[in-house]
Design a protein around this motif. Structure first.
Motif, PDB file in Angstrom:
ATOM      1  N   SER A 154       2.403  -3.584  49.025  1.00  0.00           N
ATOM      2  CA  SER A 154       3.278  -3.492  50.199  1.00  0.00           C
ATOM      3  C   SER A 154       2.767  -2.480  51.221  1.00  0.00           C
ATOM      4  O   SER A 154       3.169  -2.495  52.381  1.00  0.00           O
ATOM      5  CB  SER A 154       4.708  -3.139  49.774  1.00  0.00           C
ATOM      6  OG  SER A 154       4.767  -1.852  49.191  1.00  0.00           O
ATOM      7  N   ASN A 155       1.865  -1.599  50.779  1.00  0.00           N
ATOM      8  CA  ASN A 155       1.230  -0.628  51.681  1.00  0.00           C
ATOM      9  C   ASN A 155      -0.209  -1.031  52.008  1.00  0.00           C
ATOM     10  O   ASN A 155      -1.009  -0.185  52.434  1.00  0.00           O
ATOM     11  CB  ASN A 155       1.256   0.776  51.068  1.00  0.00           C
ATOM     12  CG  ASN A 155       2.613   1.439  51.173  1.00  0.00           C
ATOM     13  OD1 ASN A 155       2.976   1.969  52.210  1.00  0.00           O
ATOM     14  ND2 ASN A 155       3.385   1.375  50.093  1.00  0.00           N
ATOM     15  N   ASP A 156      -0.500  -2.319  51.811  1.00  0.00           N
ATOM     16  CA  ASP A 156      -1.832  -2.875  52.109  1.00  0.00           C
ATOM     17  C   ASP A 156      -2.930  -2.044  51.444  1.00  0.00           C
ATOM     18  O   ASP A 156      -3.982  -1.803  52.037  1.00  0.00           O
ATOM     19  CB  ASP A 156      -2.044  -2.946  53.626  1.00  0.00           C
ATOM     20  CG  ASP A 156      -3.199  -3.871  54.013  1.00  0.00           C
ATOM     21  OD1 ASP A 156      -3.503  -4.786  53.219  1.00  0.00           O
ATOM     22  OD2 ASP A 156      -3.796  -3.658  55.079  1.00  0.00           O
ATOM     23  N   TRP A 157      -2.650  -1.616  50.214  1.00  0.00           N
ATOM     24  CA  TRP A 157      -3.623  -0.880  49.396  1.00  0.00           C
ATOM     25  C   TRP A 157      -4.126   0.388  50.101  1.00  0.00           C
ATOM     26  O   TRP A 157      -5.187   0.889  49.799  1.00  0.00           O
ATOM     27  CB  TRP A 157      -4.797  -1.782  48.998  1.00  0.00           C
ATOM     28  CG  TRP A 157      -4.349  -3.046  48.323  1.00  0.00           C
ATOM     29  CD1 TRP A 157      -4.219  -4.270  48.913  1.00  0.00           C
ATOM     30  CD2 TRP A 157      -3.911  -3.174  46.975  1.00  0.00           C
ATOM     31  NE1 TRP A 157      -3.736  -5.175  47.994  1.00  0.00           N
ATOM     32  CE2 TRP A 157      -3.539  -4.532  46.790  1.00  0.00           C
ATOM     33  CE3 TRP A 157      -3.817  -2.313  45.884  1.00  0.00           C
ATOM     34  CZ2 TRP A 157      -3.074  -5.032  45.577  1.00  0.00           C
ATOM     35  CZ3 TRP A 157      -3.348  -2.804  44.676  1.00  0.00           C
ATOM     36  CH2 TRP A 157      -2.982  -4.141  44.534  1.00  0.00           C
ATOM     37  N   PHE A 158      -3.337   0.888  51.057  1.00  0.00           N
ATOM     38  CA  PHE A 158      -3.676   2.097  51.813  1.00  0.00           C
ATOM     39  C   PHE A 158      -5.051   1.978  52.482  1.00  0.00           C
ATOM     40  O   PHE A 158      -5.750   2.973  52.681  1.00  0.00           O
ATOM     41  CB  PHE A 158      -3.612   3.332  50.907  1.00  0.00           C
ATOM     42  CG  PHE A 158      -2.205   3.657  50.477  1.00  0.00           C
ATOM     43  CD1 PHE A 158      -1.379   4.440  51.266  1.00  0.00           C
ATOM     44  CD2 PHE A 158      -1.688   3.144  49.288  1.00  0.00           C
ATOM     45  CE1 PHE A 158      -0.076   4.715  50.878  1.00  0.00           C
ATOM     46  CE2 PHE A 158      -0.382   3.409  48.892  1.00  0.00           C
ATOM     47  CZ  PHE A 158       0.427   4.190  49.691  1.00  0.00           C
ATOM     48  N   GLU A 207      -6.682 -12.010  44.505  1.00  0.00           N
ATOM     49  CA  GLU A 207      -7.960 -12.084  45.233  1.00  0.00           C
ATOM     50  C   GLU A 207      -8.045 -11.068  46.375  1.00  0.00           C
ATOM     51  O   GLU A 207      -9.133 -10.691  46.801  1.00  0.00           O
ATOM     52  CB  GLU A 207      -8.167 -13.496  45.799  1.00  0.00           C
ATOM     53  CG  GLU A 207      -8.378 -14.561  44.741  1.00  0.00           C
ATOM     54  CD  GLU A 207      -8.573 -15.942  45.347  1.00  0.00           C
ATOM     55  OE1 GLU A 207      -8.448 -16.063  46.586  1.00  0.00           O
ATOM     56  OE2 GLU A 207      -8.857 -16.889  44.583  1.00  0.00           O
ATOM     57  N   LYS A 208      -6.896 -10.622  46.875  1.00  0.00           N
ATOM     58  CA  LYS A 208      -6.891  -9.693  48.009  1.00  0.00           C
ATOM     59  C   LYS A 208      -6.896  -8.223  47.574  1.00  0.00           C
ATOM     60  O   LYS A 208      -6.954  -7.329  48.420  1.00  0.00           O
ATOM     61  CB  LYS A 208      -5.668  -9.969  48.889  1.00  0.00           C
ATOM     62  CG  LYS A 208      -5.675 -11.359  49.535  1.00  0.00           C
ATOM     63  CD  LYS A 208      -4.440 -11.563  50.407  1.00  0.00           C
ATOM     64  CE  LYS A 208      -4.442 -12.948  51.050  1.00  0.00           C
ATOM     65  NZ  LYS A 208      -3.234 -13.171  51.887  1.00  0.00           N
ATOM     66  N   LEU A 214      -8.641   4.085  46.889  1.00  0.00           N
ATOM     67  CA  LEU A 214      -7.312   4.388  46.364  1.00  0.00           C
ATOM     68  C   LEU A 214      -7.497   4.872  44.931  1.00  0.00           C
ATOM     69  O   LEU A 214      -8.162   4.211  44.135  1.00  0.00           O
ATOM     70  CB  LEU A 214      -6.445   3.125  46.401  1.00  0.00           C
ATOM     71  CG  LEU A 214      -5.113   3.132  45.640  1.00  0.00           C
ATOM     72  CD1 LEU A 214      -4.182   4.212  46.169  1.00  0.00           C
ATOM     73  CD2 LEU A 214      -4.446   1.763  45.718  1.00  0.00           C
ATOM     74  N   ILE A 215      -6.933   6.011  44.602  1.00  0.00           N
ATOM     75  CA  ILE A 215      -7.024   6.564  43.249  1.00  0.00           C
ATOM     76  C   ILE A 215      -5.690   6.393  42.533  1.00  0.00           C
ATOM     77  O   ILE A 215      -4.636   6.698  43.088  1.00  0.00           O
ATOM     78  CB  ILE A 215      -7.393   8.060  43.278  1.00  0.00           C
ATOM     79  CG1 ILE A 215      -8.753   8.272  43.937  1.00  0.00           C
ATOM     80  CG2 ILE A 215      -7.389   8.649  41.875  1.00  0.00           C
ATOM     81  CD1 ILE A 215      -9.079   9.744  44.188  1.00  0.00           C
ATOM     82  N   LYS A 246      -8.402   7.749  50.459  1.00  0.00           N
ATOM     83  CA  LYS A 246      -7.299   7.333  51.322  1.00  0.00           C
ATOM     84  C   LYS A 246      -5.926   7.685  50.751  1.00  0.00           C
ATOM     85  O   LYS A 246      -5.000   8.020  51.486  1.00  0.00           O
ATOM     86  CB  LYS A 246      -7.388   5.831  51.597  1.00  0.00           C
ATOM     87  CG  LYS A 246      -8.653   5.413  52.355  1.00  0.00           C
ATOM     88  CD  LYS A 246      -8.752   6.158  53.688  1.00  0.00           C
ATOM     89  CE  LYS A 246      -9.984   5.776  54.475  1.00  0.00           C
ATOM     90  NZ  LYS A 246     -10.109   6.548  55.725  1.00  0.00           N
ATOM     91  N   PHE A 247      -5.792   7.576  49.419  1.00  0.00           N
ATOM     92  CA  PHE A 247      -4.500   7.878  48.803  1.00  0.00           C
ATOM     93  C   PHE A 247      -4.714   8.075  47.311  1.00  0.00           C
ATOM     94  O   PHE A 247      -5.510   7.375  46.683  1.00  0.00           O
ATOM     95  CB  PHE A 247      -3.502   6.743  49.038  1.00  0.00           C
ATOM     96  CG  PHE A 247      -2.097   7.063  48.609  1.00  0.00           C
ATOM     97  CD1 PHE A 247      -1.293   7.878  49.394  1.00  0.00           C
ATOM     98  CD2 PHE A 247      -1.573   6.563  47.429  1.00  0.00           C
ATOM     99  CE1 PHE A 247       0.006   8.193  48.996  1.00  0.00           C
ATOM    100  CE2 PHE A 247      -0.278   6.857  47.026  1.00  0.00           C
ATOM    101  CZ  PHE A 247       0.520   7.673  47.816  1.00  0.00           C
TER     102      PHE A 247
END
Length: 371
Positions: free
Chosen positions: A176-180, A206-207, A248-249, A271-272
């Motif tokens: 929902s956060n577009d993978w940051f 896939e995304k 992203l971690i 990024k996050f």
């Protein structure tokens, strides 16, 4: 009747204390349940480490030994666990003796509860000391009333559901956060069951970003055998992670030095960082390169409650159920269920769990009833 307690000063230290719940008169509306079995995972150790901040010690106040003062008792706590129990005594007209429940219990033989909001499939424990605690932990499922209930799948449910529903919450939050904005996700403590539950979700999307696993040297082969990570590295190989990729971690370890080194290596491309678990709870101190401004502790119940409110319970069960069916099925390929005999057996293996010495393939099931 007895319960398993841990020292709040040293989580490895434990004891078994006898109590007299069977002789205690039930108040109107209360029930006495007998705990049948429960799962034991590294997640339970995380409960202890963050108990003071989140309130995990409040769920099941410990019973004192015969000569113990209140001051001494305050040094001990009861770890919540997920499992099954049966109602053996009832002064509640809506809850019959024999009702079987799935939910949050103490590692103990018995528990007195106060059911409220009783529906055909569940009820809430409204005991006063639990009133301000998250609803998700106070909800008890009447399993025999659930569509498709099968006793054969109880062990899998109590072991994986609490972990993989957190995996689902993480997946939903990140998506929902577009993978940051990340193109790769680094999973710290990648062999943990919550990690694998999340990894299966990403593999099925896939995304989703590519996945990089960080794990201990002894768990490399196990992690590689899962077939979900594009790259598997040890904690000593952080420099081999591609620092040019927005990252992203997801941290299940709480290892401050690993986080510090990883943040330093990635720099602006970190990024996050979602801090979830504490499998390395003895090594939590971070260094000067830890990026606090882009790091956040993840509390799964908040995300789950948000979705239940938005989707309704039926919608939530549909979304999460599909995710969990997939992650459970994949986990069956490598999980090794291990039965442990009662609280004495739990006390014997508990220090190994605290020290991270239990194999990641092992699913520890504490069986309180003699078969």
């Amino acid at each position: 009747m007895s319960e398993f307690q841990v020292s709040k000063q040293n989580y490895v230290e434990c004891r078994i204390v006898n109590n007299d719940l069977s002789k205690q008169q039930l108040n109107d509306g209360q029930v006495l349940v007998k705990v049948d079995k429960f799962a034991l995972t590294a997640n339970n150790i995380t409960y202890a480490v963050v108990a003071d901040q989140i309130g995990y010690w409040q769920f099941f106040p410990p019973h004192a030994t015969s000569k113990e003062s209140e001051a001494d008792l305050a040094n001990w706590g009861v770890l919540p666990v997920w499992g099954y129990a049966d109602v053996v005594k009832s002064s509640n007209a809506e809850v019959p003796v024999g009702e079987r429940l799935f939910g949050y219990f103490p590692p103990a033989t018995h528990l007195i509860m106060h059911p409220s909001n009783v529906s055909p499939v569940a009820w809430i424990d409204s005991s006063k000391h639990r009133a301000d605690l998250p609803t998700a932990y106070n909800l008890y499922r009447k399993v025999e009333a659930e569509p498709g209930y099968n006793k054969a799948f109880e062990d899998e449910r109590m072991l994986l559901y609490p972990l993989h529903v957190t995996s689902f919450a993480l997946y939903d939050y990140f998506q929902s956060n577009d993978w940051f904005g990340a193109t790769q996700l680094v999973m710290i403590s990648a062999s943990s069951k919550t990690s694998t539950g999340l990894a299966y979700g990403l593999q099925n999307d896939e995304k989703a970003p590519a996945q990089v696993a960080l794990t201990s040297e002894r768990n490399v082969k196990m992690v590689e055998s899962l077939g979900v990570y594009q790259q598997t590295l040890t904690y000593q190989q952080i420099s081999e992670i591609d620092a040019t990729q927005p990252t992203l971690i997801v941290d299940m370890s709480g290892n401050g030095q690993v986080l510090n080194d990883l943040h330093k290596h990635l720099g602006d491309n970190m990024k996050f960082c979602s801090n979830v678990g504490l499998t390395h709870w003895k090594e939590m101190e971070t260094g000067p390169d830890f990026i606090t401004s882009r790091s956040e502790f993840f509390f799964a119940p908040s995300q789950l409650q948000k979705r239940i409110k938005e989707w309704g319970m039926e919608g939530f069960e549909k979304h999460s159920g599909k995710y969990l069916a997939h992650s459970f099925a994949k986990s069956r390929e490598w999980l090794k269920m291990t039965n442990i005999d009662g609280l004495q057996g739990m006390a014997a293996i508990y220090p190994d769990l605290c020290e991270g010495k239990v194999a990641p393939e092992a699913g520890l099931l504490i069986c309180m009833s003699k078969k």
